[in-house]
Design a protein around this motif. Structure first.
Motif, PDB file in Angstrom:
ATOM      1  N   GLU A 268       0.844  -1.120   0.100  1.00  0.00           N
ATOM      2  CA  GLU A 268       0.243  -0.038   0.072  1.00  0.00           C
ATOM      3  C   GLU A 268       0.845   1.233   0.019  1.00  0.00           C
ATOM      4  N   GLN A 269       1.820   1.199   0.672  1.00  0.00           N
ATOM      5  CA  GLN A 269       2.837   2.504   1.123  1.00  0.00           C
ATOM      6  C   GLN A 269       4.278   2.604   0.396  1.00  0.00           C
TER       7      GLN A 269
ATOM      8  N   LYS B 282      -3.395   1.905  -4.209  1.00  0.00           N
ATOM      9  CA  LYS B 282      -2.877   2.936  -3.689  1.00  0.00           C
ATOM     10  C   LYS B 282      -1.542   3.651  -4.694  1.00  0.00           C
ATOM     11  N   ASN B 283      -1.190   2.862  -5.475  1.00  0.00           N
ATOM     12  CA  ASN B 283      -0.303   3.435  -6.666  1.00  0.00           C
ATOM     13  C   ASN B 283      -0.600   3.663  -7.968  1.00  0.00           C
TER      14      ASN B 283
END
Length: 71
Positions: A36-37, A70-71
């Protein structure tokens, strides 16, 4: 579709094909968060270290879902 998403999809597809049964160095929760990050390089490193791409959350989401969202 952006190039980054295509790269992530390709990496996960390859990982599914060639994943080993060895235990991952990180927990599935940590890997989900990384997808996700994290950066593409971080995800690649986790996959090479044996992260399990087939693990899912209690709601049925896989790491690929988090990476794509998320990307």
């Amino acid at each position: 579709m952006s190039q980054k998403i295509v790269k992530v999809l390709l990496i996960f597809s390859l990982a599914l094909c060639f994943s080993s049964s060895a235990a991952a160095k990180m927990s599935s929760k940590e890997f989900m968060l990384l997808c996700e990050q994290g950066t593409l390089a971080q995800v690649e490193g986790a996959l090479k270290a044996g992260a399990d791409v087939s693990e899912t959350t209690k709601d049925g989401y896989a790491p690929l879902h988090f990476a794509a969202w998320k990307n």
